[in-house]
Design a protein around this motif. Structure first.
Motif, mmCIF file in Angstrom:
data_model
loop_
_atom_site.group_PDB
_atom_site.id
_atom_site.type_symbol
_atom_site.label_atom_id
_atom_site.label_comp_id
_atom_site.label_asym_id
_atom_site.label_seq_id
_atom_site.Cartn_x
_atom_site.Cartn_y
_atom_site.Cartn_z
ATOM 1 N N ALA A 145 36.920 41.863 8.625
ATOM 2 C CA ALA A 145 35.735 42.267 7.455
ATOM 3 C C ALA A 145 34.485 41.492 7.931
ATOM 4 C CB ALA A 145 36.535 41.985 6.325
ATOM 5 N N ALA A 146 34.760 40.313 8.198
ATOM 6 C CA ALA A 146 33.445 39.584 8.717
ATOM 7 C C ALA A 146 32.887 40.144 9.817
ATOM 8 C CB ALA A 146 33.878 38.167 8.781
ATOM 9 N N ALA A 147 33.509 40.563 10.891
ATOM 10 C CA ALA A 147 33.096 41.159 12.002
ATOM 11 C C ALA A 147 32.176 42.402 11.668
ATOM 12 C CB ALA A 147 33.988 41.385 12.954
ATOM 13 N N ILE A 148 32.599 43.298 10.813
ATOM 14 C CA ILE A 148 32.275 44.321 10.615
ATOM 15 C C ILE A 148 30.924 44.118 9.844
ATOM 16 C CG2 ILE A 148 32.261 46.370 8.934
ATOM 17 C CD1 ILE A 148 35.221 46.541 9.979
ATOM 18 N N GLN A 149 30.972 43.345 8.716
ATOM 19 C CA GLN A 149 29.704 42.868 7.966
ATOM 20 C C GLN A 149 28.932 42.372 9.007
ATOM 21 O OE1 GLN A 149 30.434 39.863 5.042
ATOM 22 N NE2 GLN A 149 29.227 40.984 3.552
ATOM 23 N N LYS A 150 28.923 41.503 10.044
ATOM 24 C CA LYS A 150 28.027 40.768 10.804
ATOM 25 C C LYS A 150 27.376 42.079 11.606
ATOM 26 C CE LYS A 150 27.497 37.362 14.321
ATOM 27 N NZ LYS A 150 28.432 36.593 15.239
ATOM 28 N N GLU A 151 28.320 42.826 12.257
ATOM 29 C CA GLU A 151 27.679 43.910 12.977
ATOM 30 C C GLU A 151 26.875 45.046 12.199
ATOM 31 O OE1 GLU A 151 29.978 47.627 14.685
ATOM 32 O OE2 GLU A 151 30.671 45.756 15.620
ATOM 33 N N GLU A 152 26.997 45.170 10.817
ATOM 34 C CA GLU A 152 26.424 46.153 9.926
ATOM 35 C C GLU A 152 24.849 45.163 9.930
ATOM 36 O OE1 GLU A 152 28.482 46.915 6.511
ATOM 37 O OE2 GLU A 152 29.388 48.528 7.564
ATOM 38 N N SER A 153 24.991 43.941 9.474
ATOM 39 C CA SER A 153 23.668 43.166 9.166
ATOM 40 C C SER A 153 22.831 43.151 10.608
ATOM 41 C CB SER A 153 24.015 41.879 8.594
ATOM 42 O OG SER A 153 24.411 40.937 9.562
ATOM 43 N N GLN A 154 23.369 43.006 11.665
ATOM 44 C CA GLN A 154 22.625 43.195 13.139
ATOM 45 C C GLN A 154 22.245 44.358 13.179
ATOM 46 O OE1 GLN A 154 25.267 41.383 15.918
ATOM 47 N NE2 GLN A 154 24.886 39.012 15.154
ATOM 48 N N GLY A 155 22.833 45.350 12.769
ATOM 49 C CA GLY A 155 22.523 46.654 13.331
ATOM 50 C C GLY A 155 21.164 46.882 12.426
#
Length: 129
Positions: free
Chosen positions: A110-120
């Motif tokens: 979940a943290a990785a997905i959230q980080k990926e979305e915020s960077q995107g």
């Protein structure tokens, strides 16, 4: 209403919530009651002894335990294998260690997905004036 075949006996029935017909639900409830009564009389029994002393099979007893329909409070010998690692457990589908590991893995994902979305959001698009 949805019509389906009972998973246990194959008869047609009006499906309301479960995968089995009313007759099979009644039979399951009777077996579950028999198991509970046996465990009251024999609190030190293991799953195999309960299966021998009742109309239930080993698989049915484990299914009741995994689904939470049979709760063990004073029956220390009623253990079955964890679905993930095979360690003996007394409730749910996973042992305590696998539950913790799975929760940790899900949190990391979940943290990785959230980080990926915020960077995107920051990296896409162009600014023009």
């Amino acid at each position: 209403m949805a019509i389906a075949n009972c998973k246990r006996c194959g008869r047609l029935y009006n499906r309301i919530g479960r995968d089995i017909c009313k007759d099979c639900i009644r039979e399951e409830d009777d077996v579950l009651l028999e198991i509970r009564q046996y465990l009251k009389k024999h609190p030190q029994a293991n799953i195999y002894e309960v299966a021998d002393g009742t109309a239930a099979t080993y698989e049915e007893i484990v299914a009741f335990l995994r689904d939470g329909r049979l709760i063990l409070r004073d029956n220390p010998n009623m253990a079955y294998p964890c679905e993930r690692c095979g360690t003996l457990t007394q409730s749910g589908r996973l042992c305590a260690n696998c539950t913790q590991a799975l929760a940790k893995e899900l949190g990391q994902a979940a943290a990785a997905i959230q980080k990926e979305e915020s960077q995107g959001k920051r990296g896409k698009g162009f600014l023009s004036r």
